[in-house]
Design an enzyme around this catalytic site. Sequence first.
Site, PDB file in Angstrom:
ATOM      1  N   LYS A 157       0.877  -1.180   0.000  1.00 40.18           N
ATOM      2  CA  LYS A 157       0.000   0.000   0.000  1.00 40.18           C
ATOM      3  C   LYS A 157       0.905   1.219   0.000  1.00 40.18           C
ATOM      4  CE  LYS A 157      -4.049   1.695   2.566  1.00 40.18           C
ATOM      5  NZ  LYS A 157      -5.167   1.534   1.649  1.00 40.18           N
TER       6      LYS A 157
HETATM    7  C1  LIG Z   1      -7.462   6.224   0.404  1.00 43.29           C
HETATM    8  C2  LIG Z   1      -7.289   4.811   0.822  1.00 43.29           C
HETATM    9  C3  LIG Z   1      -8.402   4.315   1.676  1.00 43.29           C
HETATM   10  C4  LIG Z   1      -8.213   2.876   2.123  1.00 43.29           C
HETATM   11  N1  LIG Z   1      -8.489   2.000   1.013  1.00 43.29           N
HETATM   12  C5  LIG Z   1      -8.273   0.609   1.203  1.00 43.29           C
HETATM   13  C6  LIG Z   1      -8.187  -0.124  -0.112  1.00 43.29           C
HETATM   14  C7  LIG Z   1      -8.727  -1.413  -0.231  1.00 43.29           C
HETATM   15  C8  LIG Z   1      -9.391  -2.115   0.940  1.00 43.29           C
HETATM   16  O1  LIG Z   1      -8.411  -2.525   1.843  1.00 43.29           O
HETATM   17  P1  LIG Z   1      -8.755  -2.685   3.403  1.00 43.29           P
HETATM   18  O2  LIG Z   1      -9.995  -3.555   3.458  1.00 43.29           O
HETATM   19  O3  LIG Z   1      -7.553  -3.351   3.986  1.00 43.29           O
HETATM   20  O4  LIG Z   1      -9.014  -1.321   3.927  1.00 43.29           O
HETATM   21  C9  LIG Z   1      -8.618  -2.099  -1.428  1.00 43.29           C
HETATM   22  N2  LIG Z   1      -8.021  -1.527  -2.501  1.00 43.29           N
HETATM   23  C10 LIG Z   1      -7.510  -0.279  -2.435  1.00 43.29           C
HETATM   24  C11 LIG Z   1      -6.867   0.303  -3.661  1.00 43.29           C
HETATM   25  C12 LIG Z   1      -7.565   0.460  -1.223  1.00 43.29           C
HETATM   26  O5  LIG Z   1      -7.046   1.706  -1.156  1.00 43.29           O
HETATM   27  C13 LIG Z   1      -9.172   2.643   3.292  1.00 43.29           C
HETATM   28  O6  LIG Z   1      -8.791   3.012   4.410  1.00 43.29           O
HETATM   29  O7  LIG Z   1     -10.263   2.123   3.057  1.00 43.29           O
END
Ligand SMILES: CCC[C@H](NCc1c(COP(=O)(O)O)cnc(C)c1O)C(=O)O
Length: 306
Positions: A157
């Site tokens: 990430k």
């Molecule tokens: C701006 C980034 C925001 C971030 N996005 C999380 C995120 C996810 C989902 O991952 P998780 O379930 O581990 O959160 C999947 N894919 C992307 C590109 C992401 O940025 C969030 O906090 O949800």
Amino acid sequence: MSVEVSWPKYAWINGKIVEWENAKVHVFVHGLHYGTGVFEGIRGYYDSGYIKIFRLEDHMKRLFNSAKIIHIKIPYTVHDLVNATVELIKANKFTKDIYIRPIVFRGLGSFGLRAQNPVDVAIIAVEFGKYLKKTGIRCTISSWRKPSADSFPVYAKTTGIYLLYHLASIEAAMNGYDEAILLDHEGFVAEGSGENIFIVKNNTLITPPTYDAILEGITRDTVIKVAKEDLGLNVIERRIRREELYTADEAFFTGTAAEITPIVEVDGRTIGNGRIGEVTSKIMDYYNSITLGKIEKYRKWVTEVR
Ligand SMILES: CCC[C@H](NCc1c(COP(=O)(O)O)cnc(C)c1O)C(=O)O
């Protein structure tokens, strides 16, 4: 969607809790210029008079994995940052749901591209409500594609890749949609600009596999586990063709910020009956109970900050 935030009193930076306005770095930090950083998004829910952080340790472990992939050695341990997060939340005395953002980036030193400058580490927590409409959102396929996993780190990430999601998200909004869905370099469905994606077909959950160009989401992991173990649902991790989105019975995003967000339309095609589907609704309710520590077997995922 724009996100309104109110700033708290304190932040944590390089080992110390400091006043919010003193959590600063120099404009010449390497990470600002070249995207040489990694971060996490973690939610804390205000419930019964205190904050409950969801899967804090799992997020911090992913942060360390992301850092390792881009040659960054974080000068703390996972438990250092877990404890720092708890102390920061205690100091800020939050009384609403919050969003926690740990970030690690190459700091001041050489501005040479290959420079492995000393690392800055910060943890920020802000009050934060819902990210996307829980009544169901309208999405569009982005003109931007996810890079193949052999052309850019997609498991890590990294801050740098979020330029892609920034552009995809703006493009969707400019075209009147709530969120973008990105295809991968072969045209298969990858994920949203900040979320993983699931479709429901004949009571089976289908979601892209982690060996494809997607972030291995922690919310995705939670949904797959509870769907199989607690909700009696089949889950298939396989590639999804674009048209399958249009003909799905249901679809939803998963993510820390997005939580479980129903998708009711894609590129003008109504998904199912255009309302929140039964399976999606069941997962939304169960996810909500888990994050509040109300399901005994998953209480291990909840860090209570009293
Ligand atoms: C701006 C980034 C925001 C971030 N996005 C999380 C995120 C996810 C989902 O991952 P998780 O379930 O581990 O959160 C999947 N894919 C992307 C590109 C992401 O940025 C969030 O906090 O949800």
